[in-house]
Design an enzyme around this catalytic site. Structure first.
Site, short mmCIF file in Angstrom:
data_model
loop_
_atom_site.label_atom_id
_atom_site.label_comp_id
_atom_site.label_asym_id
_atom_site.label_seq_id
_atom_site.Cartn_x
_atom_site.Cartn_y
_atom_site.Cartn_z
N SER A 143 0.83 -1.21 0.00
CA SER A 143 0.00 0.00 0.00
C SER A 143 0.86 1.26 0.00
CB SER A 143 -0.90 0.01 1.25
OG SER A 143 -1.53 1.25 1.42
N TYR A 168 -2.47 -0.16 9.99
CA TYR A 168 -2.64 -0.77 8.66
C TYR A 168 -1.34 -0.65 7.86
CZ TYR A 168 -4.09 -1.21 3.79
OH TYR A 168 -4.18 -1.58 2.48
#
Length: 346
Positions: A143, A168
């Site tokens: 990501s 995350y």
């Protein structure tokens, strides 16, 4: 090729499965179909690929698509190592694309344990299966969030990413480190793809594009964080899928240490101001949004911008600009909203 796609009922996984089966590859999709967001949307995606809800087995049994004979699906959680091992032993995959993860930057603040299980335990399970069953190439979703609050732009794969600003992001950086270890120890070819703000038809309802479209179409105010002073490398789903396919189709070159373990940005390469993106949604809907300006949220960053030259060297080119991409997205959004009202998918 025989390709395993995890997260096959998710946004990116669904589109990747469609592309691969249409191009003649043998594909098996996995998903645990959790309720992080509307399960009906996940089931609707599966229906689009020929997987009917009433045929999905809770025990993880594979079912064949009634649209694509080269596609099968199983409801399996990647944290279930026993079922994963049975599947790998039985199916003898050549490639694995891991798109299964607990998503969402903001939700990681509320429920950290979900991220540890899926993004860490589940990821190690897949690495172990790839090692033990001689997978040629393990491709996984990282990501852009790993770049944290980096001030240097555009973000390059060579930049240091030691300061994630959300759990995350920390789990995604951990994935990259674990993949590196397995490449080094077991000669397993791995490629991590750092996705940048993906949008398009069948997108996640917890992401800004659908949140904006839904609120605007209902006459409700939208939340605009950091008072609108934000930019994102908005990347249309078709460009993302093209980039993943390019990586999958690359010939294995394990003798080249630079290709044994790689990290690649995959984005548009041209960041857009958040207010300009909202403007395109307003134009496509024909409605001016009511806006509620708010400060920056915890775990968020003011801007993202992908340097994509490494992926471009492999043949990638992002071609969908936001005007076209938002128009396509909104046309799907209108159709999907009608289908929900008419219960056409469920």
């Amino acid at each position: 090729m025989k390709i395993l796609v995890t997260g096959a009922a998710g946004f990116i996984g669904f589109h990747l499965v469609k592309k691969l089966v249409n191009n003649g590859h043998t594909v098996i999709g996995l998903d645990n179909i959790n309720d992080y967001y509307d399960v009906n949307l996940k089931l609707a995606r599966l229906t689009e690929t020929g997987i009917k809800q009433n045929l999905i087995h809770e025990n993880g049994e594979l079912i064949t698509s009634d649209i694509h004979s080269n596609y099968r699906f199983a409801k399996i959680d990647i944290t279930d190592l026993l079922k994963l091992e049975q599947l790998f032993k039985q199916e003898k995959f050549t490639h694995v694309v891991n798109l299964a993860a607990q998503a969402g930057v903001r939700y990681s603040i509320e429920n950290p344990h979900a991220y540890v299980q899926s993004n860490l335990v589940g990821f190690v399970n897949l690495l172990e299966c790839c090692r033990n069953y001689k997978i040629e190439h393990f491709i996984y979703a990282s990501s852009s969030s790993v770049y944290g609050a980096n001030s240097k732009v555009p973000f390059s794969e060579e930049d240091r990413v030691d300061h994630p600003v959300s759990l995350y992001a920390a789990t995604k950086k951990s994935n990259e480190l674990m993949a590196h270890t397995y490449s080094h120890l077991y000669n397993l070819q791995t490629t991590g793809l750092r996705f940048f703000t993906v949008y398009g038809p069948w997108g996640r309802p917890d992401m800004a594009p659908i949140l904006f479209a839904d609120a605007i179409s209902k006459g409700n105010p939208i939340k605009v964080f950091n008072n609108g002073d934000m930019s994102r490398d908005f990347t249309f789903i078709d460009d993302i899928i093209d980039g993943i396919e390019i990586v999958i189709l690359q010939q294995s070159k394990k003798d080249d240490i630079n290709l044994l373990y790689r990290i690649l940005n995959i984005g548009n390469g041209s960041p857009q101001n958040l207010m300009d993106f909202i403007k395109e949604i307003e134009i496509s809907l024909g409605i001016v949004a009511k806006k509620n300006y708010l400060p920056m949220q915890s775990g968020d960053v003011p801007r993202t911008w992908a340097k994509t030259t490494n992926l471009e060297d492999l043949g990638y080119k992002s071609s969908v600009e936001i005007k076209e991409g938002v128009s396509i997205f909104i046309e799907w959004f209108k159709t999907y909203q009608k289908s929900k009202i008419n219960n056409e998918y469920y």
